[in-house]
Design an enzyme around this catalytic site. Structure first.
Site, PDB file in Angstrom:
ATOM      1  CG  ASP A  21      -2.066   0.983   1.083  1.00 19.55           C
ATOM      2  OD1 ASP A  21      -2.664   1.351   2.132  1.00 19.55           O
ATOM      3  OD2 ASP A  21      -2.345   1.430  -0.046  1.00 19.55           O
ATOM      4  CE  LYS A  23      -1.048   3.353  -3.908  1.00 20.73           C
ATOM      5  NZ  LYS A  23      -0.980   2.560  -2.646  1.00 20.73           N
ATOM      6  CG  ASP A  32      -5.461  -0.209  -1.113  1.00 22.33           C
ATOM      7  OD1 ASP A  32      -5.314   0.865  -0.506  1.00 22.33           O
ATOM      8  OD2 ASP A  32      -6.548  -0.562  -1.614  1.00 22.33           O
ATOM      9  CG  ASN A  33      -4.617   2.106  -3.498  1.00 21.74           C
ATOM     10  OD1 ASN A  33      -3.742   2.024  -2.630  1.00 21.74           O
ATOM     11  ND2 ASN A  33      -5.802   2.645  -3.269  1.00 21.74           N
ATOM     12  CD  GLU A  62      -8.501   4.758   0.045  1.00 26.77           C
ATOM     13  OE1 GLU A  62      -8.800   3.743  -0.588  1.00 26.77           O
ATOM     14  OE2 GLU A  62      -7.359   5.216   0.064  1.00 26.77           O
TER      15      GLU A  62
HETATM   16  C1  LIG Z   1       9.208   3.205  -1.906  1.00 26.28           C
HETATM   17  N1  LIG Z   1       9.474   2.696  -0.614  1.00 26.28           N
HETATM   18  C2  LIG Z   1       8.832   3.076   0.511  1.00 26.28           C
HETATM   19  N2  LIG Z   1       9.313   2.648   1.698  1.00 26.28           N
HETATM   20  C3  LIG Z   1       8.682   2.996   2.838  1.00 26.28           C
HETATM   21  N3  LIG Z   1       7.570   3.764   2.892  1.00 26.28           N
HETATM   22  C4  LIG Z   1       7.078   4.201   1.720  1.00 26.28           C
HETATM   23  C5  LIG Z   1       7.668   3.877   0.488  1.00 26.28           C
HETATM   24  N4  LIG Z   1       6.919   4.445  -0.498  1.00 26.28           N
HETATM   25  C6  LIG Z   1       5.911   5.112   0.113  1.00 26.28           C
HETATM   26  N5  LIG Z   1       6.010   4.971   1.448  1.00 26.28           N
HETATM   27  C7  LIG Z   1       5.085   5.492   2.435  1.00 26.28           C
HETATM   28  O1  LIG Z   1       3.846   4.806   2.215  1.00 26.28           O
HETATM   29  C8  LIG Z   1       2.760   5.717   2.201  1.00 26.28           C
HETATM   30  C9  LIG Z   1       2.370   5.942   0.778  1.00 26.28           C
HETATM   31  C10 LIG Z   1       1.208   5.550   0.297  1.00 26.28           C
HETATM   32  C11 LIG Z   1       0.884   5.777  -1.146  1.00 26.28           C
HETATM   33  N6  LIG Z   1      -0.556   5.585  -1.314  1.00 26.28           N
HETATM   34  C12 LIG Z   1      -1.201   6.282  -2.251  1.00 26.28           C
HETATM   35  O2  LIG Z   1      -0.608   7.033  -3.023  1.00 26.28           O
HETATM   36  C13 LIG Z   1      -2.686   6.144  -2.314  1.00 26.28           C
HETATM   37  C14 LIG Z   1      -3.397   7.099  -3.020  1.00 26.28           C
HETATM   38  C15 LIG Z   1      -4.789   7.027  -3.091  1.00 26.28           C
HETATM   39  C16 LIG Z   1      -5.522   8.030  -3.862  1.00 26.28           C
HETATM   40  C17 LIG Z   1      -6.561   7.655  -4.712  1.00 26.28           C
HETATM   41  C18 LIG Z   1      -7.253   8.621  -5.455  1.00 26.28           C
HETATM   42  C19 LIG Z   1      -6.921   9.973  -5.334  1.00 26.28           C
HETATM   43  F1  LIG Z   1      -7.601  10.913  -6.026  1.00 26.28           F
HETATM   44  C20 LIG Z   1      -5.888  10.345  -4.471  1.00 26.28           C
HETATM   45  C21 LIG Z   1      -5.192   9.390  -3.742  1.00 26.28           C
HETATM   46  C22 LIG Z   1      -5.487   6.003  -2.419  1.00 26.28           C
HETATM   47  C23 LIG Z   1      -4.754   5.052  -1.702  1.00 26.28           C
HETATM   48  O3  LIG Z   1      -5.386   4.045  -1.030  1.00 26.28           O
HETATM   49  C24 LIG Z   1      -3.365   5.108  -1.643  1.00 26.28           C
HETATM   50  O4  LIG Z   1      -2.705   4.112  -0.945  1.00 26.28           O
HETATM   51  C25 LIG Z   1       3.322   6.966   2.832  1.00 26.28           C
HETATM   52  F2  LIG Z   1       2.662   8.081   2.445  1.00 26.28           F
HETATM   53  C26 LIG Z   1       4.747   6.973   2.316  1.00 26.28           C
HETATM   54  O5  LIG Z   1       5.584   7.774   3.140  1.00 26.28           O
HETATM   55 MG   LIG Z   2      -4.022   2.490  -0.495  1.00 22.82          MG
END
Ligand SMILES: CNc1ncnc2c1ncn2[C@@H]1O[C@H](/C=C/CNC(=O)c2cc(-c3ccc(F)cc3)cc(O)c2O)[C@H](F)[C@H]1O
Ligand SMILES: [Mg+2]
Length: 214
Positions: A141, A144, A169-170, A199
């Protein structure tokens, strides 16, 4: 100074949820995100699918990529058998700080190891650092475009066994096309799509469950 949305989400948990009651923490976050401020938690609708997969797998070792505020961390950990361990990776220190407090409010610190750092740095070290052989369940999650490279890393470091489950997810919104193509076409996975909604909205989204065949 202005508070951040994760800080306001945490305040809603501390105000409306009962300490030590994970379900009340989940409900408080869902209420906040539905009625106050949308946030990118897996949410209540997809969360029920997550719950059913966790219950079916009954995992002793779980890896979560992308803790954010700890919503799915709490959902998963609240369903784990005794002595089971959930390792969750989060590289944003502000999110990690909020997630630690959400997990603590739910009373689940014993079951959860929140590791502050990047998945690509930590996946290669999980065996030696945490005495993990393989993961029974991986919940993806995080960013992406990182689902596929991190899945390949997880395979490369021998962290999957025959029957390990990846739950992503997603896969529709925002979408993870390269990951989806990979798990659906690879002979090493048996994949299944669970149709749902983004969500707290009516937009289509879903979870992809992929069983590693070894
Ligand atoms: C790359 N390695 C990483 N290592 C550790 N932590 C990480 C890493 N990469 C990210 N993180 C960490 O994981 C999290 C990232 C979550 C990203 N999730 C989404 O973008 C996401 C977006 C939407 C969405 C849908 C429609 C819309 F109009 C707007 C948004 C819906 C969803 O359910 C999501 O999960 C956190 F933020 C980041 O620091
Ligand atoms: Mg998500």
């Amino acid at each position: 100074t202005q508070s951040t949305r994760p800080q306001r989400l945490l305040s809603a948990v501390q105000k409306n949820a009962t300490r030590g009651d994970p379900r009340s923490v989940v409900k408080a976050i869902d209420h906040f995100c539905r009625h106050k401020e949308w946030a990118m938690n897996v949410g209540d609708e997809k969360g029920c699918i997550l719950d059913s997969v966790v219950t079916e797998v009954n995992p002793h070792t779980v890896l979560e990529l992308g803790t954010y505020c700890g919503y799915s961390t709490v959902r998963i950990a609240s369903l784990l058998p005794p002595h089971a361990k959930l390792i969750t990776l989060e590289f944003n220190p502000d999110y990690a700080a909020v997630a630690r407090q959400v997990i603590a409010w739910a009373g689940l610190e014993e079951k959860v190891q929140l590791v502050e750092g990047a998945s690509s740095d930590w996946i290669p070290k999980l065996k030696e650092q945490f005495g993990i052989q393989t993961f029974d369940l991986v919940f993806l999650d995080h960013w992406k475009d990182r689902y596929l490279p991190d899945t390949k890393l997880i395979e490369e470091f021998g962290l999957l066994r025959k029957g390990s489950v990846l739950l992503a997810d997603n896969v529709i919104c925002p979408g993870t096309p390269d990951y989806l193509e990979y798990v659906r076409s690879s002979p090493q996975y048996k994949s299944q799509y669970f149709k749902s909604h983004l969500e707290y909205t009516k937009v289509e989204d879903g979870l992809e469950k992929s069983v590693f065949l070894g």
